[in-house]
Design an enzyme around this catalytic site. Structure first.
Site, short mmCIF file in Angstrom:
data_model
loop_
_atom_site.label_atom_id
_atom_site.label_comp_id
_atom_site.label_asym_id
_atom_site.label_seq_id
_atom_site.Cartn_x
_atom_site.Cartn_y
_atom_site.Cartn_z
N GLY A 1 4.62 -2.69 -3.42
CA GLY A 1 4.80 -1.50 -4.24
C GLY A 1 4.07 -0.37 -3.52
N GLU B 1 -3.04 -0.22 5.56
CA GLU B 1 -4.23 -0.69 6.28
C GLU B 1 -3.89 -1.31 7.64
OE1 GLU B 1 -6.47 -3.31 3.65
OE2 GLU B 1 -6.08 -1.90 2.01
N GLU C 1 -9.11 -3.62 -5.42
CA GLU C 1 -8.91 -3.43 -6.86
C GLU C 1 -9.79 -4.34 -7.70
OE1 GLU C 1 -4.67 -3.42 -5.64
OE2 GLU C 1 -4.36 -2.29 -7.48
N ARG D 1 -7.15 -6.84 -15.53
CA ARG D 1 -6.25 -5.78 -15.10
C ARG D 1 -5.13 -5.68 -16.14
NH1 ARG D 1 -1.37 -5.94 -10.95
NH2 ARG D 1 -1.00 -3.70 -10.86
N ARG E 1 5.95 -5.90 9.01
CA ARG E 1 5.78 -6.54 10.32
C ARG E 1 7.13 -6.91 10.92
NH1 ARG E 1 1.24 -10.25 7.65
NH2 ARG E 1 2.71 -9.84 5.99
P1 ADP Z 1 1.16 -5.96 -2.97
O1 ADP Z 1 -0.27 -6.04 -3.44
O2 ADP Z 1 1.89 -4.74 -3.40
O3 ADP Z 1 1.97 -7.22 -3.13
P2 ADP Z 1 0.00 -5.67 -0.32
O4 ADP Z 1 -0.84 -4.47 -0.47
O5 ADP Z 1 -0.66 -6.98 -0.12
O6 ADP Z 1 1.12 -5.78 -1.42
O7 ADP Z 1 0.98 -5.41 0.94
C1 ADP Z 1 1.90 -6.37 1.33
C2 ADP Z 1 2.76 -5.78 2.45
O8 ADP Z 1 1.91 -5.32 3.51
C3 ADP Z 1 3.69 -6.77 3.12
O9 ADP Z 1 4.91 -6.86 2.42
C4 ADP Z 1 3.87 -6.18 4.51
O10 ADP Z 1 4.97 -5.27 4.48
C5 ADP Z 1 2.62 -5.36 4.74
N1 ADP Z 1 1.74 -5.92 5.76
C6 ADP Z 1 0.80 -6.86 5.62
N2 ADP Z 1 0.20 -7.11 6.81
C7 ADP Z 1 0.78 -6.30 7.72
C8 ADP Z 1 0.60 -6.06 9.11
N3 ADP Z 1 -0.30 -6.74 9.84
N4 ADP Z 1 1.38 -5.14 9.70
C9 ADP Z 1 2.30 -4.45 8.99
N5 ADP Z 1 2.50 -4.62 7.68
C10 ADP Z 1 1.76 -5.52 7.04
#
Ligand code: ADP
Length: 404
Positions: A215, A336, A387, A94, A287
């Site tokens: 992000g 998601e 990804e 990546r 959350r």
């Molecule tokens: P990145 O790859 O940008 O670090 P992710 O796509 O893994 O982030 O997303 C992380 C974020 O997803 C967390 O900071 C949180 O806000 C949110 N998240 C993860 N699980 C849940 C959930 N069950 N309910 C609500 N938000 C969630």
């Protein structure tokens, strides 16, 4: 001998290295893992041999990315999946910033490395780490194809009207200032998977993709091609994010400097690391924010409302950019998992043909699914992003093409 089918995907951050080994015959994971806190005393390698379900951890100092990759290679070897395996077809990397130059996955050679290096001024945080990963992997397996897959590549199809800022083009070009966009690998994957969910060819459908992780970015995808995206020269523009402000009047920066007495570096840190949801309410995990909203916390409610307001504006904007929208797809950690975000983002947009079915929205699941009412004019979907699989798929396709 049959041709090799395994691809190792590497995602090198400034102090981390994430990896997955996939078998492209069925896109299955053979091993996944992560090295964290590289360069510190408390580095940690967590490795899972997926086939056995066996997870191992190494704790203790790992000095740099070279040492990290060597440690990963050691773990893979213990599982009989080492970098020297004849079944390894390629390593897919990546790379965050490919500028205007890299419009597709690219076989890495010295020239490619030089060009990625030339892009460091526009990606000072990411490209140096990505380069270290590339160089290290090449030194360990110089004979193996190494493929760079760029976060920006999917967005290079944006028309000039969307890609340019309204500033003097001579100044913009001199400093390579334009809207590049990021998360492209995810937007490409999710827009294609959304078309598949609708039972259509990607060339036939227009999709608004909302990648909402820590992000966050939105994109308008017309017949499989990106025509606009919310991140710009850097990942700071656009939606409200975990710790980034997203859009603001650029004059806020002059104001903070002239009136607030802050330095450029301090403002950079403020806007990238101490703003967004975190800056507004002290939390960046959706959350926790929802828990606080439900408990009547005013700051968390305001943060949530600002987040949703911005999201809604982008849905409306990209609806206008596309003219006709077939689906809105939610993806990444928030997209998601956070049903309240999806519900609030499309609330009141019935006039645009957009609605969420409360029952379907509440169902949790791992796969792509529709959450709009059956008769909805515009489908609303939850489409988990992947990804690593997309990087592996693009890497393998390039290597296969070159071998014929
Ligand atoms: P990145 O790859 O940008 O670090 P992710 O796509 O893994 O982030 O997303 C992380 C974020 O997803 C967390 O900071 C949180 O806000 C949110 N998240 C993860 N699980 C849940 C959930 N069950 N309910 C609500 N938000 C969630």
């Amino acid at each position: 001998m049959s041709s090799p089918t395994r691809v190792l995907v590497l995602n090198s951050g400034s102090s981390s290295l994430k990896y997955q080994l996939l078998d492209m015959r069925d896109s299955s994971r053979l091993a996944v893992g992560l090295v964290e806190r590289i360069g510190e005393q408390t580095s940690r390698l967590k490795h899972t041999h997926v086939t056995d379900g066996d997870t191992r951890e190494q704790n203790g100092p790992i000095a740099d990315h070279e040492a990290a990759l060597k440690a990963v290679a050691g773990e893979l070897s213990r599982d009989g999946l080492g970098l020297d395996s004849p079944e390894l077809a390629a390593i897919g990397h990546r790379v965050v910033h490919g500028g205007m130059f890299f419009t597709e996955p690219t076989l890495v050679d010295d020239e490619v490395l030089t060009e990625i290096e030339r892009l460091i001024p526009v990606a000072p945080l990411h490209n140096p780490a990505n380069l270290t990963g590339l160089r290290t992997a090449r030194s360990l397996r110089p004979d193996l194809p190494q493929v760079a897959v760029f976060d920006t590549a999917f967005h290079t199809t944006m028309p000039e009207s969307a890609a340019r800022y309204a500033i003097d083009p001579r100044i913009a070009d001199r400093h390579r200032i334009r809207r590049y966009g990021f998360h492209g690998t995810s937007h490409a994957y999710v827009s294609r998977e959304t078309a598949r969910l609708l039972g259509k060819d990607p060339a036939e459908v227009n999709v608004i993709v909302l990648h909402l992780g820590n992000g966050a970015s939105a994109s308008a995808v017309e017949g499989g091609r990106c025509v606009d995206t919310s991140m710009g020269l850097t990942p700071l523009e656009g939606l409200v994010m975990g710790t980034r402000s997203g859009d603001l009047d650029p004059a806020v920066i002059f104001h903070l400097e002239r009136v607030g007495g802050m330095s450029t570096d301090e403002i950079d840190t403020l806007l990238n690391k101490r703003s967004g949801l975190f800056g507004l309410c002290g939390d960046n995990d959706m959350r926790e924010i929802r828990r606080r909203v439900d408990a009547g916390d005013e700051a968390a409610k305001l943060a949530f409302d600002i987040y949703i307001h911005r999201l809604k504006k982008y849905i409306g904007a990209y609806y206008a950019v596309l003219g006709r929208v077939d689906a809105v797809a939610f993806t990444a950690g928030v997209g998601e998992n956070a049903a309240p975000v999806r519900e609030a983002a499309v609330a009141g947009l019935e006039g645009l043909g957009l609605a969420v079915d409360a029952g379907l929205n509440a169902v949790r699941g791992d796969g792509p699914r529709l959450i709009s009412p059956e008769d909805a004019r515009v489908k609303v979907a939850v489409v988990p992003t992947d990804e690593e699989l997309e990087i592996a798929t693009q890497t393998y396709a390039l290597v296969e093409k070159n071998s014929h």
